[in-house]
Design a protein around this motif. Structure first.
Motif, mmCIF file in Angstrom:
data_model
loop_
_atom_site.group_PDB
_atom_site.id
_atom_site.type_symbol
_atom_site.label_atom_id
_atom_site.label_comp_id
_atom_site.label_asym_id
_atom_site.label_seq_id
_atom_site.Cartn_x
_atom_site.Cartn_y
_atom_site.Cartn_z
ATOM 1 N N ALA A 56 47.204 124.974 39.180
ATOM 2 C CA ALA A 56 47.246 123.868 39.326
ATOM 3 C C ALA A 56 47.676 123.336 40.831
ATOM 4 O O ALA A 56 48.914 123.951 41.274
ATOM 5 C CB ALA A 56 48.367 122.878 38.488
ATOM 6 N N PHE A 57 47.023 122.447 41.449
ATOM 7 C CA PHE A 57 47.255 122.331 42.720
ATOM 8 C C PHE A 57 47.879 120.755 42.797
ATOM 9 O O PHE A 57 47.173 119.751 42.229
ATOM 10 C CB PHE A 57 45.706 122.174 43.441
ATOM 11 N N TYR A 88 41.011 123.379 37.211
ATOM 12 C CA TYR A 88 39.610 123.311 36.498
ATOM 13 C C TYR A 88 39.791 123.961 35.270
ATOM 14 O O TYR A 88 40.562 125.008 35.050
ATOM 15 C CB TYR A 88 38.717 123.625 37.480
ATOM 16 N N GLN A 89 38.779 123.832 34.395
ATOM 17 C CA GLN A 89 38.624 124.736 33.084
ATOM 18 C C GLN A 89 37.458 125.518 33.467
ATOM 19 O O GLN A 89 36.443 124.882 33.988
ATOM 20 C CB GLN A 89 38.351 123.852 32.040
ATOM 21 N N GLU A 118 50.823 122.272 46.817
ATOM 22 C CA GLU A 118 51.508 123.487 46.375
ATOM 23 C C GLU A 118 50.638 124.046 45.008
ATOM 24 O O GLU A 118 49.997 123.060 44.283
ATOM 25 C CB GLU A 118 53.036 122.927 45.857
ATOM 26 N N THR A 119 50.966 125.203 44.876
ATOM 27 C CA THR A 119 50.111 125.837 43.632
ATOM 28 C C THR A 119 51.208 126.337 42.731
ATOM 29 O O THR A 119 52.225 126.810 43.090
ATOM 30 C CB THR A 119 49.433 127.014 44.093
ATOM 31 N N ILE A 120 50.989 125.611 41.429
ATOM 32 C CA ILE A 120 51.991 126.133 40.322
ATOM 33 C C ILE A 120 50.994 126.522 38.971
ATOM 34 O O ILE A 120 49.805 126.276 39.199
ATOM 35 C CB ILE A 120 52.704 125.025 39.722
ATOM 36 N N PRO A 121 51.485 127.508 38.403
ATOM 37 C CA PRO A 121 50.542 127.964 37.177
ATOM 38 C C PRO A 121 50.341 127.083 36.033
ATOM 39 O O PRO A 121 50.969 125.888 36.022
ATOM 40 C CB PRO A 121 51.668 128.982 36.565
ATOM 41 N N PRO A 122 49.139 126.893 35.438
ATOM 42 C CA PRO A 122 48.832 126.060 34.347
ATOM 43 C C PRO A 122 49.761 126.162 33.221
ATOM 44 O O PRO A 122 50.308 127.305 32.871
ATOM 45 C CB PRO A 122 47.413 126.859 33.769
#
Length: 239
Positions: free
Chosen positions: A151-152, A166-167, A118-122
């Motif tokens: 963020a995964f 990642y940065q 799932e993908t969420i915002p940093p």
């Protein structure tokens, strides 16, 4: 490794971090420069990065130039990032690292199962909850609090148990950050989330970079097709 495009790109990342004009010597060995603003190490420390058969070294003040140049002349580049060997050449007071530097590109990457995360915002509250649930050292070292990518994540119920992102570093690098809660480790979750983050970095034409300080982390990187190309070490010199 001469002519290796992955090696060339990896070196470019660290040249951008040096904070002063410097180059990896074509003939091997080390190039030492003064850089008070170096990002190779904490402020006031000496930063050493070897990539391939050459190294760059930043020192915080001119008084350390000769010290590190003499060490660089007497040791091969790889030995400069070995704390035990370096201590025999210079008066080291403290050490951070070493950490291995691994890289991949579209040719070497080994993708994981698509759509497994799932993908969420940093900065999402569930990411903050994950970081708060692990030992402070793990939370700090993983770097997830500073990611600039999404963020995964993988959940167990509603709880996030593994995450990666990642940065975005100068030099067009995607510095991969990954964390799994202690009670879920050993299940392959780090590979799943880190694989999703790596794929995103590649899709954005970035160079995925993996810095590891222990063997378990290195095994995840290698399973994803990362290649070890270098080592980073930071030292504080006595006096």
């Amino acid at each position: 490794m001469a002519g290796d495009p992955l090696l060339t790109r990896a070196r470019r990342v660290w040249l951008e971090q040096a904070g002063a004009p410097v180059a990896f010597p074509a003939e091997g060995g080390a190039h030492v420069v003064v850089s008070a603003g170096s990002l190779l190490c904490p402020p006031g420390w000496v930063g050493i990065v070897s990539v391939g058969d050459a190294a760059i070294v930043t020192v915080p003040a001119p008084g350390l130039l000769d010290v590190m140049r003499e060490a660089g002349a007497g040791l091969p580049a790889a030995a400069l990032t070995d704390p035990d060997r370096l201590r025999r050449a210079v008066p080291v007071a403290e050490v951070l690292g070493p950490g291995t530097l691994d890289y991949c590109d579209e040719r070497t990457f080994q993708p994981t199962t698509p759509n497994a995360t799932e993908t969420i915002p940093p900065g999402h509250r569930d990411l903050a909850t994950l970081l708060a649930s692990v030992p402070a050292g793990d939370a700090e070292q993983c770097g997830l609090a500073e990611i600039t990518s999404p963020a995964f994540v993988v959940r167990n119920g509603t709880r996030v148990v593994a995450a990666a992102g990642y940065q975005h570093w100068p030099g067009q690098a995607a510095h991969v950050c990954v964390l799994t809660v202690p009670d879920q480790r050993g299940r392959g979750l780090a590979r799943v989330v880190a694989g999703a983050a790596t794929a995103d970095g590649l899709a954005n034409r970035l160079l995925p970079q993996w810095r590891a300080g222990h063997e378990a982390s290195r095994r995840v990187a290698w399973a994803l097709g990362f290649r070890r190309l270098g080592v980073q070490l930071s030292v504080r010199i006595e006096g």
